[in-house]
Design an enzyme around this catalytic site. Structure first.
Site, mmCIF file in Angstrom:
data_model
loop_
_atom_site.group_PDB
_atom_site.id
_atom_site.type_symbol
_atom_site.label_atom_id
_atom_site.label_comp_id
_atom_site.label_asym_id
_atom_site.label_seq_id
_atom_site.Cartn_x
_atom_site.Cartn_y
_atom_site.Cartn_z
ATOM 1 N N CYS A 31 39.095 20.473 21.995
ATOM 2 C CA CYS A 31 40.514 21.275 22.489
ATOM 3 C C CYS A 31 40.194 22.468 23.031
ATOM 4 O O CYS A 31 39.841 23.557 22.222
ATOM 5 C CB CYS A 31 41.389 21.086 21.557
ATOM 6 S SG CYS A 31 43.067 21.969 22.010
ATOM 7 N N CYS A 34 42.364 25.596 21.123
ATOM 8 C CA CYS A 34 42.060 26.036 19.802
ATOM 9 C C CYS A 34 41.170 27.057 19.793
ATOM 10 O O CYS A 34 40.112 27.128 20.552
ATOM 11 C CB CYS A 34 41.160 24.642 19.151
ATOM 12 S SG CYS A 34 42.606 23.437 18.706
ATOM 13 N N HIS A 89 46.384 22.918 16.066
ATOM 14 C CA HIS A 89 46.288 21.792 16.699
ATOM 15 C C HIS A 89 47.180 20.755 16.654
ATOM 16 O O HIS A 89 47.551 20.211 17.704
ATOM 17 C CB HIS A 89 44.701 21.255 16.895
ATOM 18 C CG HIS A 89 44.655 20.171 17.753
ATOM 19 N ND1 HIS A 89 44.276 20.523 19.120
ATOM 20 C CD2 HIS A 89 44.647 18.858 17.714
ATOM 21 C CE1 HIS A 89 44.206 19.326 19.921
ATOM 22 N NE2 HIS A 89 44.268 18.336 18.878
ATOM 23 N N ASN A 129 56.135 18.877 28.373
ATOM 24 C CA ASN A 129 56.083 17.681 28.424
ATOM 25 C C ASN A 129 55.525 17.277 27.072
ATOM 26 O O ASN A 129 54.468 17.768 26.529
ATOM 27 C CB ASN A 129 55.121 17.084 29.543
ATOM 28 C CG ASN A 129 55.746 17.353 30.955
ATOM 29 O OD1 ASN A 129 56.918 17.464 31.305
ATOM 30 N ND2 ASN A 129 55.002 17.748 31.821
ATOM 31 N N HIS A 140 47.400 19.418 21.972
ATOM 32 C CA HIS A 140 47.946 20.812 21.309
ATOM 33 C C HIS A 140 49.017 21.117 21.600
ATOM 34 O O HIS A 140 49.617 21.191 22.929
ATOM 35 C CB HIS A 140 46.668 21.826 21.757
ATOM 36 C CG HIS A 140 46.852 23.015 21.121
ATOM 37 N ND1 HIS A 140 45.479 23.375 20.224
ATOM 38 C CD2 HIS A 140 47.527 23.960 20.983
ATOM 39 C CE1 HIS A 140 45.875 24.425 19.845
ATOM 40 N NE2 HIS A 140 46.810 24.932 20.223
ATOM 41 N N HIS A 142 51.935 22.830 23.271
ATOM 42 C CA HIS A 142 52.111 23.675 24.354
ATOM 43 C C HIS A 142 53.188 23.336 25.531
ATOM 44 O O HIS A 142 53.541 22.224 25.278
ATOM 45 C CB HIS A 142 50.778 23.917 25.101
ATOM 46 C CG HIS A 142 50.365 22.526 25.971
ATOM 47 N ND1 HIS A 142 50.068 21.398 25.395
ATOM 48 C CD2 HIS A 142 50.547 22.284 27.165
ATOM 49 C CE1 HIS A 142 49.759 20.494 26.285
ATOM 50 N NE2 HIS A 142 50.186 21.025 27.463
ATOM 51 N N GLN A 144 54.396 24.570 29.672
ATOM 52 C CA GLN A 144 54.175 25.100 30.752
ATOM 53 C C GLN A 144 55.034 25.920 31.384
ATOM 54 O O GLN A 144 55.983 26.064 31.170
ATOM 55 C CB GLN A 144 53.557 23.892 31.840
ATOM 56 C CG GLN A 144 52.307 23.198 31.305
ATOM 57 C CD GLN A 144 51.852 22.030 32.319
ATOM 58 O OE1 GLN A 144 51.558 22.581 33.453
ATOM 59 N NE2 GLN A 144 52.270 20.680 32.043
#
Length: 329
Positions: A31, A34, A89, A129, A140, A142, A144
């Site tokens: 990833c 990470c 993660h 999303n 992971h 997150h 945007q």
């Protein structure tokens, strides 16, 4: 090649981003978000990371020579960022403490402040999303953030509706909607001193929650420290309730709507427009998806397959159950 192309039918821009075909799809070779990947710091709590496959960039490409008077092209100026919620993660947003999530709200606020200083940026849109059902390619935790050189069409429509309501009634459409939902009570999911979460009667999605600030605020920049903490607490409980609802990882799109920036045509919109978050969760059951199909996409005529007066109590109960498990920070 990436650029903007004008849609003369809807009078808005389409982002063309051929570079995004190179994005990894649920990669299994490690990833990049990470610690230890070489892409991010060895330690962080929340982090802004410039998107490796941006649709918008401050160093835009020269547009293709395909434009015309009907449909001109423009450089894809703007910014696409990844907002990393945690170095861990396998956690979800609701696994993080309220203190940690407050730092996330503060990072959103910082990005709003920094990006709005660019006069070519007109709208700043943080979103998340979650789940393969909505096209997620990285597990992971997150979100945007897109900083557009134009005000997107849906926001433009909301702004105009809010302006018309304000002109006719002298009040904020979102303040009035929230007041009506609290008064009715049947669709309210959560409430604290600063925010109310409810499923509006008109939403497209069976579990399409709105989170609205009680006070009339336009953007993250208007919130007090206590309001930022209250928003963090609400997002933790709401997303935890989502996962309890069907005892599974619950997919959603989380879309944060704020006032435009550097947009002369929207001067004064802070009187009529109001910060809120719209959730679009595609599930209508544990294993069934509410698809956006021809009527929704081709005619913008939405159909919700369930009454939200039936779905809201179930989600509210799941949120109350989750709230009982929270250890205070």
């Amino acid at each position: 090649m990436a650029e903007l192309r004008w849609n003369p039918l809807l009078r808005t821009w389409t982002m063309v981003a051929g570079n995004r075909q190179e994005r990894p799809n649920l990669r299994t070779d490690g990833c990049p978000f990470c610690p230890g990947s070489g892409n991010v710091p060895s330690t962080y709590d929340v982090l802004e990371y410039d998107n490796d496959f941006p649709a918008l960039t401050t160093d835009p490409d020269e547009p293709d020579a395909v434009g015309s008077e009907l449909s001109p092209v423009a450089p894809n100026y703007g910014k696409c960022e990844v907002i990393l919620y945690s170095p861990q993660h396998d956690v979800s947003l609701h696994d993080l403490s309220v203190t940690h999530l407050t730092r996330l709200v503060e990072l959103w606020t910082e990005r709003q402040r920094i990006l709005s200083s660019d006069p070519r940026i007109k709208y700043i849109f943080p979103f998340e999303n979650r789940g393969e059902e909505v096209g997620v390619t990285m597990r992971h935790p997150h979100g945007q953030l897109y900083a557009y050189p134009f005000v997107p069409l849906k926001i433009r429509t909301e702004l105009e509706s809010a302006r018309v309501w304000h002109d006719e009634h002298g009040s904020c459409l979102f303040c009035d909607l929230t007041r009506d939902e609290v008064s009715d009570g049947r669709r309210v999911i959560l409430a604290n001193e600063s925010f109310v979460a409810y499923i509006p009667s008109f939403t497209d999605y069976p579990y399409g929650v709105f989170v609205a600030s009680r006070a009339h605020k336009g953007s993250f920049l208007d919130f007090t420290p206590s309001e930022r903490t209250d928003l963090a607490r609400m997002l933790k409980t709401l997303t935890g309730g989502f996962d309890l609802l069907f005892s599974r990882r619950f997919p959603y799109m989380m879309c944060i709507h704020q006032i435009p920036v550097n947009s002369p045509e929207d001067v004064g919109c802070e009187e009529s427009y109001h910060f809120h978050i719209e959730f679009y969760p595609p599930l209508r059951g544990e294993t069934t998806v509410k698809y956006y199909a021809s009527s929704e996409m081709g005619a913008w005529a939405a159909c919700n397959p369930l009454r939200v007066e039936d779905t809201a109590p179930a989600l509210a109960a799941a949120c109350r159950k989750f709230e009982q498990t929270i250890v205070k920070p």
